[in-house]
Motif scaffolding. Structure first.
Motif, PDB file in Angstrom:
ATOM      1  N   LEU A 142       0.957  -1.395   0.016  1.00 33.00           N
ATOM      2  CA  LEU A 142       0.050   0.171   0.147  1.00 33.00           C
ATOM      3  C   LEU A 142       0.865   1.258   0.137  1.00 33.00           C
ATOM      4  O   LEU A 142       1.946   1.121   0.589  1.00 33.00           O
ATOM      5  CB  LEU A 142      -0.909   0.071   1.202  1.00 33.00           C
ATOM      6  CG  LEU A 142      -1.833  -1.267   1.575  1.00 33.00           C
ATOM      7  CD1 LEU A 142      -2.635  -0.884   2.805  1.00 33.00           C
ATOM      8  CD2 LEU A 142      -2.558  -1.580   0.374  1.00 33.00           C
ATOM      9  N   PRO A 143       0.445   2.441  -0.685  1.00 29.32           N
ATOM     10  CA  PRO A 143       1.190   3.756  -0.606  1.00 29.32           C
ATOM     11  C   PRO A 143       1.367   3.942   0.821  1.00 29.32           C
ATOM     12  O   PRO A 143       0.549   4.240   1.821  1.00 29.32           O
ATOM     13  CB  PRO A 143       0.233   4.627  -1.212  1.00 29.32           C
ATOM     14  CG  PRO A 143      -0.711   3.926  -2.200  1.00 29.32           C
ATOM     15  CD  PRO A 143      -0.869   2.434  -1.210  1.00 29.32           C
ATOM     16  N   GLN A 144       2.688   4.042   1.473  1.00 27.21           N
ATOM     17  CA  GLN A 144       3.182   4.653   2.743  1.00 27.21           C
ATOM     18  C   GLN A 144       2.938   5.928   2.928  1.00 27.21           C
ATOM     19  O   GLN A 144       3.047   6.708   1.847  1.00 27.21           O
ATOM     20  CB  GLN A 144       4.658   4.272   2.727  1.00 27.21           C
ATOM     21  CG  GLN A 144       5.279   4.742   3.841  1.00 27.21           C
ATOM     22  CD  GLN A 144       6.707   4.348   3.891  1.00 27.21           C
ATOM     23  OE1 GLN A 144       7.206   3.372   3.158  1.00 27.21           O
ATOM     24  NE2 GLN A 144       7.441   5.027   4.611  1.00 27.21           N
TER      25      GLN A 144
ATOM     26  N   MET B  59      -3.584   6.033   6.452  1.00 27.04           N
ATOM     27  CA  MET B  59      -2.927   5.326   5.200  1.00 27.04           C
ATOM     28  C   MET B  59      -4.125   4.704   4.512  1.00 27.04           C
ATOM     29  O   MET B  59      -3.901   4.867   3.264  1.00 27.04           O
ATOM     30  CB  MET B  59      -1.917   4.469   5.672  1.00 27.04           C
ATOM     31  CG  MET B  59      -1.173   3.610   4.647  1.00 27.04           C
ATOM     32  SD  MET B  59      -0.232   2.381   4.955  1.00 27.04           S
ATOM     33  CE  MET B  59      -1.383   1.292   5.924  1.00 27.04           C
TER      34      MET B  59
ATOM     35  N   TRP C  41      -5.525   6.048   0.808  1.00 28.86           N
ATOM     36  CA  TRP C  41      -5.376   5.185  -0.513  1.00 28.86           C
ATOM     37  C   TRP C  41      -6.937   4.884  -1.046  1.00 28.86           C
ATOM     38  O   TRP C  41      -7.035   5.178  -2.267  1.00 28.86           O
ATOM     39  CB  TRP C  41      -4.707   4.066  -0.060  1.00 28.86           C
ATOM     40  CG  TRP C  41      -4.790   3.120  -1.244  1.00 28.86           C
ATOM     41  CD1 TRP C  41      -4.071   3.230  -2.245  1.00 28.86           C
ATOM     42  CD2 TRP C  41      -5.230   1.676  -1.255  1.00 28.86           C
ATOM     43  NE1 TRP C  41      -4.074   1.983  -3.137  1.00 28.86           N
ATOM     44  CE2 TRP C  41      -4.678   1.082  -2.278  1.00 28.86           C
ATOM     45  CE3 TRP C  41      -5.522   0.627  -0.398  1.00 28.86           C
ATOM     46  CZ2 TRP C  41      -4.875  -0.158  -2.705  1.00 28.86           C
ATOM     47  CZ3 TRP C  41      -5.912  -0.430  -0.511  1.00 28.86           C
ATOM     48  CH2 TRP C  41      -5.432  -0.924  -1.631  1.00 28.86           C
TER      49      TRP C  41
ATOM     50  N   LYS D 154       2.638   1.593   7.029  1.00 25.57           N
ATOM     51  CA  LYS D 154       2.752   0.575   5.769  1.00 25.57           C
ATOM     52  C   LYS D 154       1.781  -0.579   5.759  1.00 25.57           C
ATOM     53  O   LYS D 154       1.348  -0.802   6.775  1.00 25.57           O
ATOM     54  CB  LYS D 154       4.178   0.120   5.553  1.00 25.57           C
ATOM     55  CG  LYS D 154       5.460   1.054   5.827  1.00 25.57           C
ATOM     56  CD  LYS D 154       6.583   0.490   5.863  1.00 25.57           C
ATOM     57  CE  LYS D 154       7.707   1.539   5.934  1.00 25.57           C
ATOM     58  NZ  LYS D 154       9.357   0.979   5.949  1.00 25.57           N
TER      59      LYS D 154
END
Lengths: 143, 143
Positions: B15-17, B70, B74, B100
């Protein structure tokens, strides 16, 4: 709170005192959240020291709120017409604050029965930390 | 936030941090007010020391909120179906927290396209401070 009528009030009379504290640091944290005043000098020891204050100090408005509570405990929240204080000295954790007042005037304006009170807050050493004036409108026993 | 579709997601994908911090003491004061969690170990240095913590620590739920951010940055706030973390290590002022995650499963339930993600937060030394699992429901490109 008992009902307070204009007929019960004389110039020179003392208002019922309230005492607040010892002031807790966590109360300053709570007040920061309640007031949205997140100035770190009120809640972060390190920041208060860096600012030259020697430690955290209470929000002035919290002290004012204590004085306001004295007035509204006495006469009711719907009675306050005007209220102002100036801040004289710093209030710190562990301080005990006594809120006091005296009726200094009684007058009629636009048919309202009004009183002016000198009000103040003092610490346990008897030093005034805030003082000002409040105007309250009081009901009459006469219809 | 870009739209994320189930077709774009594969098991094993990161996943995009997001990175949060350095954590400010005043943020803990703000979070105390926002969460109504006024435990002094989060906001009063002295109390935290007395409690044997060596200084204030962040609310665990604040760290969890970072991980939540996070996920919702996303996929969107309406996509989260299940979310839990356990707290592993203390988070302190000045820590930088990286959030993360990895997709570990993709499945269909009651007609919903779902993914399970392993999620965690780690400090600048790479130590995990919280970790857990989230289930998200994602839209499909096929009508």
């Amino acid at each position: 709170m008992a009902d307070v009528y204009i007929e019960d009030v004389q110039v020179g009379m003392a208002l019922p005192q309230i005492n607040k504290g010892p002031l807790q640091r966590i109360q300053l944290v709570r007040y920061a959240g309640a007031s949205r005043d997140f100035n770190p000098i009120h809640v972060i020891e390190e920041s208060a020291r860096e600012a030259g204050l020697g430690g955290v100090i209470a929000h002035g408005m919290l002290t004012m709120a204590f004085v306001g509570q004295m007035l509204t405990d006495w006469a009711g929240v719907d009675r306050l017409r005007k209220f102002g204080v100036r801040f004289i000295a710093m209030v710190r954790p562990d301080d005990v604050i006594s809120c006091k007042g005296t009726v200094v005037d009684r007058f009629v304006h636009d048919g309202d029965q009004l009183i002016t009170c000198e009000v103040w807050a003092e610490n346990a050493r008897g030093e005034r930390v805030a003082q000002g004036e409040a105007v309250l409108s009081l009901p009459s026993k006469r219809p």
